[in-house]
Scaffold this active site. Structure first.
Site, PDB file in Angstrom:
ATOM      1  N   GLU A  44       0.824  -1.207   0.000  1.00  0.00           N
ATOM      2  CA  GLU A  44       0.000   0.000   0.000  1.00  0.00           C
ATOM      3  C   GLU A  44       0.862   1.262   0.000  1.00  0.00           C
ATOM      4  OE1 GLU A  44      -3.998   1.530   2.398  1.00  0.00           O
ATOM      5  OE2 GLU A  44      -2.727  -0.032   3.265  1.00  0.00           O
ATOM      6  N   LYS A 113      -9.255   3.562  -2.663  1.00  0.00           N
ATOM      7  CA  LYS A 113      -9.646   2.749  -1.510  1.00  0.00           C
ATOM      8  C   LYS A 113     -11.029   3.168  -1.043  1.00  0.00           C
ATOM      9  CE  LYS A 113      -7.592   1.006   2.807  1.00  0.00           C
ATOM     10  NZ  LYS A 113      -6.401   1.109   3.701  1.00  0.00           N
ATOM     11  N   CYS A 174      -6.029  -3.496   1.543  1.00  0.00           N
ATOM     12  CA  CYS A 174      -5.724  -3.644   2.972  1.00  0.00           C
ATOM     13  C   CYS A 174      -6.967  -3.787   3.842  1.00  0.00           C
ATOM     14  CB  CYS A 174      -4.861  -2.478   3.447  1.00  0.00           C
ATOM     15  SG  CYS A 174      -4.078  -2.779   5.068  1.00  0.00           S
ATOM     16  N   PRO A 360      21.651   1.446  29.140  1.00  0.00           N
ATOM     17  CA  PRO A 360      21.933   1.253  30.569  1.00  0.00           C
ATOM     18  C   PRO A 360      21.499  -0.157  30.966  1.00  0.00           C
ATOM     19  CG  PRO A 360      20.651   3.259  30.176  1.00  0.00           C
ATOM     20  CD  PRO A 360      20.599   2.453  28.924  1.00  0.00           C
ATOM     21  N   LEU A 361      22.438  -0.975  31.371  1.00  0.00           N
ATOM     22  CA  LEU A 361      22.178  -2.390  31.653  1.00  0.00           C
ATOM     23  C   LEU A 361      22.107  -2.581  33.164  1.00  0.00           C
ATOM     24  CD1 LEU A 361      21.802  -4.953  29.970  1.00  0.00           C
ATOM     25  CD2 LEU A 361      24.256  -5.370  30.154  1.00  0.00           C
ATOM     26  N   SER A 362      20.900  -2.851  33.683  1.00  0.00           N
ATOM     27  CA  SER A 362      20.691  -2.874  35.131  1.00  0.00           C
ATOM     28  C   SER A 362      20.896  -4.241  35.758  1.00  0.00           C
ATOM     29  CB  SER A 362      19.268  -2.399  35.453  1.00  0.00           C
ATOM     30  OG  SER A 362      18.318  -3.361  35.025  1.00  0.00           O
ATOM     31  N   GLY A 363      20.885  -5.301  34.943  1.00  0.00           N
ATOM     32  CA  GLY A 363      20.935  -6.640  35.505  1.00  0.00           C
ATOM     33  C   GLY A 363      19.558  -7.232  35.740  1.00  0.00           C
ATOM     34  N   GLY A 364      18.502  -6.505  35.334  1.00  0.00           N
ATOM     35  CA  GLY A 364      17.133  -6.990  35.474  1.00  0.00           C
ATOM     36  C   GLY A 364      16.600  -7.519  34.154  1.00  0.00           C
ATOM     37  N   ILE A 365      15.357  -8.000  34.187  1.00  0.00           N
ATOM     38  CA  ILE A 365      14.776  -8.657  33.018  1.00  0.00           C
ATOM     39  C   ILE A 365      14.601  -7.699  31.845  1.00  0.00           C
ATOM     40  CG2 ILE A 365      12.625  -9.667  32.153  1.00  0.00           C
ATOM     41  CD1 ILE A 365      12.395 -11.234  34.704  1.00  0.00           C
ATOM     42  N   ASP A 366      14.114  -6.481  32.100  1.00  0.00           N
ATOM     43  CA  ASP A 366      13.783  -5.582  30.997  1.00  0.00           C
ATOM     44  C   ASP A 366      15.010  -5.162  30.194  1.00  0.00           C
ATOM     45  OD1 ASP A 366      11.133  -5.755  31.698  1.00  0.00           O
ATOM     46  OD2 ASP A 366      11.160  -3.953  32.929  1.00  0.00           O
ATOM     47  N   SER A 367      16.048  -4.687  30.867  1.00  0.00           N
ATOM     48  CA  SER A 367      17.249  -4.276  30.123  1.00  0.00           C
ATOM     49  C   SER A 367      17.939  -5.495  29.523  1.00  0.00           C
ATOM     50  CB  SER A 367      18.206  -3.487  31.020  1.00  0.00           C
ATOM     51  OG  SER A 367      18.707  -4.280  32.083  1.00  0.00           O
TER      52      SER A 367
END
Length: 707
Positions: A44, A113, A174, A360-367
């Site tokens: 499209e 369309k 579409c 920024p790498l925090s050591g948690g799941i998200d980063s």
């Protein structure tokens, strides 16, 4: 009985990149012809790019689209093939989203369309007007630059079909496939055998199945050939268009393209027998409806899509047999997370012409999840480089600062990551050795250029400055401070990390002897944004966020799929001092679990529930283990916190859209950011009903005890 060659295309177009879009369209036509195809369908609005947004209102966008079409019409590459091309067209001073069907330097039809996408991420009614004259057409007078090429002054414009010497072709655009009364139904009853669908459909987790089923259903009862072409890639916005071009015959998928790819051009072809369509339609009930159906205007053209004799081109990718089974490929959600955002990040990186990413790498799941997605991007780049993809290799050389003529090939994902991906653990006295080590281990595993630092001196300096200015020194709650002091001290750390992130993103390339800068990645998930569990202008403030549209539950599954060691980590901001009796926990701070947040989010956005209707639904869903009063308290807490923190959505980092309940304030989830946060009328009604309802959770508990 003759074989008919058909084709669908996926292109990685870019809004307003007229030169690049022209080159990709032309490349797809060349590939199609080399495979012996007689018809080519593109996505499209492929000439200007689907994501032009308000630029569609500018005359320049329409002008440049005509200029590109003139070049395509003039090219020898477009001779001998029917091309279905997308662009905006102004007809009688009204802007329409159109398909332009061309063949041998002639425009056969301009088809506007009729049903526009105008919810969720889409605002087509803001730019375009739907064509309301169904099964009607008018003359459209062509601009002079087109007249000079086609020698036509006017062409048909409207809801018509193309009749060739051997079949009939109709266009569906579409959203029209997703409507209850799709145009393919009436076109099919009037004898149209081939349907083209040109889409700008974005990726959302678990969405592909719905799209595939609609494409199959379009020809299952009706019979026919369905050619589906879709945009693929990042078009300059939050969306990733996930390609997956398809060809269906009589309700069965016979060819499928990739859903996630770094390719700029992908062509999917199949050779089918049009007689299979006619045999499928030989049913009494269908014939009775067809005999009484209203007719479409047919534009007759003296050419055939088939050769008129039984043959299969040597270069054709797939020859369809009615007895041949084709298995549609679906990615698991964990794979979708690994691939979709990775492709989006690559497009963003190469098109922004920056030198890499900083996280920024925090050591948690998200980063961790964000870092693994960047690693997935590096793996895709390495795989493409090994295949000899010149576009990917050229982009990689440019962003890594390789001189012209360099033989560098990014064949090792860890080596490539060390060049373009920078991470940092920004610790304080409140950080744990476990998170620091996890960050270091992950950086080493994926190959990022990693910095481990302590920022206590900066935090202390800001805290001391406040003490000098006010004569008061704030303390943490664990040290006897008030809630206001405790929150302010947490926010200082969070916001200083954002400042440090941008400093490092700007100067790390320079410190490593390179030019340019880095894009800062955010790593707040969709549930935290929904709840407002983030500090405004902290590390959630970044340039882009690949996981901002992904739920915590899906991220945990993704990490289990990719990196097991982070799963057992308790989600924590680590902004308060850790004591023997207290470790900060996200879910404890929020007053609700991430699983509950996902439920609240879906009910609020997808099911369109306000506080009261959400409560009534959850009484039925959760009533076996929670009392009505407990459910009422959870619902009220969610809406209180959501309303109180809604202002944070106005500054939310642009995030990859992957979830149907995203709270993105930019375009997807349009709501006020100043609410009556305690919703007195709604909450009073909830309390009244909750008090009157029986407690089924207690009945369930008593029953379990007696059993």
């Amino acid at each position: 009985m003759g074989h008919l060659i058909t084709l669908a295309t996926s292109l990685n177009q870019w809004a307003l990149d007229f030169q690049g879009n022209y080159e990709r369209i032309l490349a797809s036509i060349v590939i199609a012809k080399n495979r012996g195809a007689r018809i080519r369908v593109g996505p499209e609005l492929e000439i200007p790019g689907y994501g032009c947004l308000d630029h569609f209102l500018e005359g320049d966008t329409v002008l440049h689209s005509w200029e590109v079409l003139a070049k395509l019409l003039s090219s020898d590459e477009t001779m001998g093939i029917v091309c279905d091309i997308g662009m905006p067209v102004v007809h009688k001073n009204v802007i329409y989203n159109c398909r332009v069907i061309i063949h041998d330097r002639k425009i056969l039809l301009i088809r506007p369309k009729m049903w526009l996408a105008n919810d969720g991420n889409y605002r087509e009614l803001r730019y375009f007007t739907p064509w309301a004259k169904h099964r009607q057409w008018e003359d459209h007078y062509l601009p002079r630059i087109i007249q000079a090429v086609t020698k036509q002054v006017k062409v048909p414009f409207g809801d018509a079909v193309i009749s060739t010497a051997d079949t009939c072709i109709g266009v569906e655009l579409c959203e029209e496939l997703f409507t209850p009364a799709s145009p393919h139904i009436l076109m099919g009853l009037d004898g149209v055998e081939i349907f083209t669908n040109s889409s700008g459909s974005h990726h959302e987790l678990r969405k592909l199945y719905t799209r595939v089923e609609l494409i199959k259903e379009a020809t299952l009862k009706l019979g026919g050939v369905y050619l589906y072409a879709n945009q693929q890639g990042c078009d300059g916005d939050r969306l990733y268009y996930d390609g997956c071009a398809m060809i269906a015959v009589n309700g069965r998928i016979v060819a499928q393209g990739s859903q996630f790819s770094l390719n700029d051009v992908e062509v999917v072809t199949a050779t089918i027998d049009i007689e299979d369509v006619r045999a499928h339609r030989a049913k009494a009930s269908r014939s009775m409806q067809a005999a009484s159906s209203e007719r479409y205007h047919r534009i007759e053209v003296p050419f055939a899509l088939s050769s008129g004799k039984f043959e299969v081109p040597e270069n054709d990718v797939l020859s369809f047999s009615s007895s041949k089974e084709f298995v549609v490929r679906y990615h698991r959600p964990e794979e979708e997370i690994a691939l979709g955002p990775a492709c989006w990040l690559w497009d963003y990186l190469r098109r922004s012409r920056t030198q890499g990413y900083f996280l920024p790498l925090s050591g948690g799941i998200d980063s961790c999840a964000t870092a693994v997605i960047v690693h997935s991007m590096c793996c895709l780049v390495a795989e493409a480089a090994k295949r000899g993809d010149r576009q990917v290799i050229g982009d990689a050389r440019r962003m890594t600062g390789e001189p012209e003529g360099s033989p560098y090939i990014p064949s090792d994902p860890r080596e490539f990551a060390n060049r373009i991906f920078h991470t940092s653990y920004m610790g304080t006295e409140n950080s744990s050795t476990e998170t620091r080590q996890r960050a270091k281990d992950l950086a080493n595993a994926i190959g990022s250029y990693h910095i481990d630092l302590n920022m206590d001196t900066i935090v202390t300096a800001v805290r001391s400055l406040f003490a000098v200015v006010t004569g008061h020194r704030p303390q943490y709650r664990t040290q006897g401070g008030s809630n206001a002091e405790n929150l302010a001290l947490q926010n200082i750390q969070a916001r200083l990390r954002m400042v440090l992130s941008y400093l490092l993103a700007q100067l790390l390339p320079w410190a490593r002897g390179k030019n340019g800068g880095l894009l800062v990645l955010g790593s707040a998930n969709v549930d935290e944004s929904l709840r407002g569990y983030l500090t405004k202008y902290d590390c959630s403030s970044a340039d882009i966020n690949p996981i901002g549209g992904i739920s915590k539950a899906d991220l945990k599954k993704f990490i289990a799929y990719a990196v097991d060691s982070f799963l057992d980590a308790v989600p924590t901001a680590e902004l308060e001092p850790i004591t023997e009796t207290y470790v900060q926990s996200d879910e404890a701070d929020m007053g609700m679990t991430y699983d509950e947040l996902s439920v609240f989010g879906r009910l609020r956005k997808v099911e369109k529930c306000g506080p009261y209707s959400m409560f009534t639904k959850l009484v039925h869903e959760w009533g076996s283990y929670l009392s009505p009063v407990q459910i009422a308290d959870k619902v009220k807490l969610f809406f209180f916190e959501h309303a109180r923190n809604r202002h944070k959505m106005t500054t939310l980092t642009p995030a990859y859209h992957a979830e149907s309940y995203s709270p993105d304030d930019n375009r997807f989830d349009l709501r006020p950011f100043l609410y009556p946060s305690r919703f007195p009328w709604q909450f009073k009604k909830i309390d009244e009903v909750a008090a009157a309802l029986p407690d089924r959770s207690q009945i369930s508990t008593d029953k379990a005890k007696t059993e």
